[in-house]
Write a protein that holds these residues in place. Sequence first.
Motif, PDB file in Angstrom:
ATOM      1  N   SER A 135       0.833  -1.215   0.000  1.00  9.62           N
ATOM      2  CA  SER A 135       0.000   0.000   0.000  1.00  9.62           C
ATOM      3  C   SER A 135       0.859   1.253   0.000  1.00  9.62           C
ATOM      4  O   SER A 135       0.566   2.236  -0.702  1.00  9.62           O
ATOM      5  N   THR A 152      -5.276   1.565  -3.104  1.00 11.17           N
ATOM      6  CA  THR A 152      -4.461   0.618  -2.321  1.00 11.17           C
ATOM      7  C   THR A 152      -5.384  -0.276  -1.495  1.00 11.17           C
ATOM      8  O   THR A 152      -6.580  -0.025  -1.366  1.00 11.17           O
ATOM      9  N   TYR A 153      -4.795  -1.308  -0.908  1.00 11.89           N
ATOM     10  CA  TYR A 153      -5.566  -2.143   0.018  1.00 11.89           C
ATOM     11  C   TYR A 153      -6.064  -1.310   1.196  1.00 11.89           C
ATOM     12  O   TYR A 153      -7.151  -1.543   1.727  1.00 11.89           O
ATOM     13  N   TRP A 154      -5.244  -0.353   1.616  1.00 12.23           N
ATOM     14  CA  TRP A 154      -5.639   0.459   2.768  1.00 12.23           C
ATOM     15  C   TRP A 154      -6.829   1.347   2.382  1.00 12.23           C
ATOM     16  O   TRP A 154      -7.760   1.539   3.162  1.00 12.23           O
ATOM     17  N   ALA A 157      -9.823  -0.940   2.284  1.00 10.77           N
ATOM     18  CA  ALA A 157     -10.291  -1.274   3.640  1.00 10.77           C
ATOM     19  C   ALA A 157     -11.081  -0.113   4.225  1.00 10.77           C
ATOM     20  O   ALA A 157     -12.147  -0.311   4.837  1.00 10.77           O
ATOM     21  N   SER A 158     -10.589   1.102   4.014  1.00 12.51           N
ATOM     22  CA  SER A 158     -11.299   2.270   4.566  1.00 12.51           C
ATOM     23  C   SER A 158     -12.654   2.457   3.878  1.00 12.51           C
ATOM     24  O   SER A 158     -13.638   2.845   4.508  1.00 12.51           O
ATOM     25  N   GLU A 189      -1.745  -7.445   4.740  1.00 13.59           N
ATOM     26  CA  GLU A 189      -1.463  -6.068   4.314  1.00 13.59           C
ATOM     27  C   GLU A 189      -2.425  -5.012   4.904  1.00 13.59           C
ATOM     28  O   GLU A 189      -1.986  -3.959   5.356  1.00 13.59           O
ATOM     29  N   PRO A 190      -3.754  -5.268   4.925  1.00 15.54           N
ATOM     30  CA  PRO A 190      -4.639  -4.200   5.421  1.00 15.54           C
ATOM     31  C   PRO A 190      -4.779  -4.120   6.944  1.00 15.54           C
ATOM     32  O   PRO A 190      -5.503  -3.262   7.452  1.00 15.54           O
ATOM     33  N   ILE A 193      -4.461  -0.566   8.840  1.00 20.43           N
ATOM     34  CA  ILE A 193      -5.537   0.428   8.684  1.00 20.43           C
ATOM     35  C   ILE A 193      -6.796  -0.012   9.427  1.00 20.43           C
ATOM     36  O   ILE A 193      -7.463   0.793  10.075  1.00 20.43           O
ATOM     37  N   VAL A 416      -6.099   7.700   5.350  1.00 20.02           N
ATOM     38  CA  VAL A 416      -5.219   6.715   4.716  1.00 20.02           C
ATOM     39  C   VAL A 416      -3.878   7.335   4.321  1.00 20.02           C
ATOM     40  O   VAL A 416      -2.823   6.749   4.546  1.00 20.02           O
ATOM     41  N   LEU A 420      -0.122   6.007   5.027  1.00 25.40           N
ATOM     42  CA  LEU A 420       0.708   5.571   3.897  1.00 25.40           C
ATOM     43  C   LEU A 420       2.066   6.262   3.936  1.00 25.40           C
ATOM     44  O   LEU A 420       3.106   5.626   3.711  1.00 25.40           O
TER      45      LEU A 420
END
Lengths: 440, 318
Positions: A135, A152-154, A157-158, A189-190, A193, A416, A420
């Motif tokens: 991310s 991104t994955y983040w 997720a958000s 990975e997430p 977050i 995010v 990041l």
Amino acid sequence: MKLAKLTLGIAVGAMASTGIAMTSAPGAYAAETLYIPLLTYRTGAYAGSGTPVANGMHDYLTMLNERDGGIGGIKITIEECETGYKASKGVECYESTKGKGALVYNPYSTGITLQLIPKAPEDKIPVLSMGYGLSAAAVGEKFPWTFNAPATYWGQASAIIKYIKAQEKGALKGKKIGFIYLDVGYGREPLPIFEALSKEMGFTFIKIPVAGKEMQNQSSQWLQVRKHRPDWMIMWGWGSMNPTAIKEAAKIKFPMDKFIGVWWSGGDDDARPAGKAAIGYKSVNFHGTGANYPAMQDIIKHVVSKGKSQVKDVSKVGENLYNRGVMNSVVMAEAIRNAQKITGKKNITGEDMRKGLETLNITAARLKEIGLEGFTNPMKITCNDHSGGHPMYIQKWNGKNWERASDWITPMKDKVRALLEAAANKYVADKKGWKTQKCS
Amino acid sequence: MELAHKIFVAPFWEMSGAPDLFLQVLWEGFVAGTLYSLIALGFVLIFKASGVFNFAQGIMVVFGALSLVGLHQLGVPAWVALALCIGIMFVLAWTVERVVLRPLVNQPDIILFMATIGLSSFLIGLGEFIFGGEPKTMITAELGLPSGAIDFAVAGGFVSLQKIDIAAAVMSAVLVTVLAVFFHKTRIGRALRAVADDHQAAMSVGITLQQIWVIVWFAAGIVALATGIMWGARSDVSFALEIVALKALPVLILGGFTSIPGAIVGGLIIGITEKLAEFYWGPLVGGSIETWIPYFIALLFLWFRPQGLFGEKIIERV
């Protein structure tokens, strides 16, 4: 003699096991060619997810060759290399193809992406991990050679948390959100977050890892879900983990409309095996499904119906993960066009490709021009933001295909981005001699 | 102190506090255990006959299930496809004996083991070449296998038994019993045991080694097909099933490589303990302990019985 026969038999078997991934790529390439190696996996435990993505990527590029004669008048040379979703094989594929004039790499595995990120600036070949990978690579100043648009994955997720919050009428305090994930780099990975948002918004976050070797054997994990009784479940799965999880969720009677998969857990073959029990299951997406787009019809006309695709059944064109592959190739093709325009060269290099990616701007008008009007949101990448944090939506399985279940949702960019940047700074601090860039 | 409480007290409190969940975990472990037993049985049969660990047993599970679904997709009715698959397993057994095993009679065991690794690679390649790598859905309804669940109210909660899991347990029990009887009470069974003891001695009293090998590989193929059907119904039919088949390894270590009762009891012990451990103790270490806990259990048993629970004690004179 007998042993010789046996050896021959084994050799034939080994050839058959690798031959399936062979494609039409020649051994030596003409000077005038756009060489794109595709790191794919059509074999092994993750082939269920890897195959449709590989087909979509390959077919769109083949269509450009067949219909337009390539990009800017230069043919594209496509070479698939089978990774089996293994980082070691991915690196092997990279090393064996980079010397052939590779323009860009799509690793299709977070594990492989992490291995290629440090190699990209050395070899001057960009890495495009479209919607996956590290991310923090979204911070273009710190990662000049890596791109992970559209989000991104983040960011994803958000956006999921934002969706759940809206469904819960704006309050997540006191709610329980479970997270079942493949216990590898991709699945983990997430976590930062989710944990940060859990603290900030007051919901309980329950982590339930699934080891790769147990992805078809998840009954214990879903009994944990039954014990904790979360209000919502989020899944970060891949390959056979996805259909198994959906079946197990149905077994414990978890409400499907409160079960949301990452955009890699939204394959048609993920939901289909559970039959009616999967109806209502949700997943995130950032592009359209179905084949009702002129570009998709061109793929059918110029590639699939002429037998130039590995897709045997035309109904597979338009399935979610097939379209994901198409979307990936659209980003590559548009970046090549952009690089050709910026540099004035038809036959571009990896360095040119990086510039093409970094200034990519796929507008709504351009999407219409390439036969994909409304397929996805306009996409813009900048020097500073290699992801763009573009909007996404939630889709729902209706028993036969996916249908849209929400409007476009923008990730929580403010929250995010700060995380990041912190992660990117940490990565760079740990790597001596890491080259960054300045963005004005 | 707190840690000791979490390990030695809290899980048992949890078991007694929510008996429905405890029974559910036991049931899930039992079902997984019966399937592990079935997979392990395939390994045991071949090990008994040839003294070799068949590395290809996992891919035989995938190959059997893929053949069944693949034939059905070609328009073959489900039961006919099943019969044809049994035929395919026989052809595979016969071919393995002719092409792989016969040229290697009296070679060291490690050579035979290496040959099964080669066979495994060949079957992976052949399977992917014929059927492709995409997952397929098991034809559960077409085979008449049940769907849905039977729920029981227990202590304010419920225990849910999936009908497909009941069918898997029943089928495993029937198959294991039939094979156990066949190999213990019949002439072929006695011949198998003779072959297991000594190839050359068995041949000298008129036992046809080749015939025995075809029979055991065919039996292992049937077991693989049954496992593929039942596990494929629980998940999907893909090459990932091969990984599940390797769960038989700790079962074999625990039960012994040559014992049919060992495979059955070992499978059940591994199945039930791994589910209990993952559910009650897994969260203490972040979960995902199912991958290694079966090996840990097997090692514990090996401390006390190096030959496995039911394995034969080997005495070698020096």
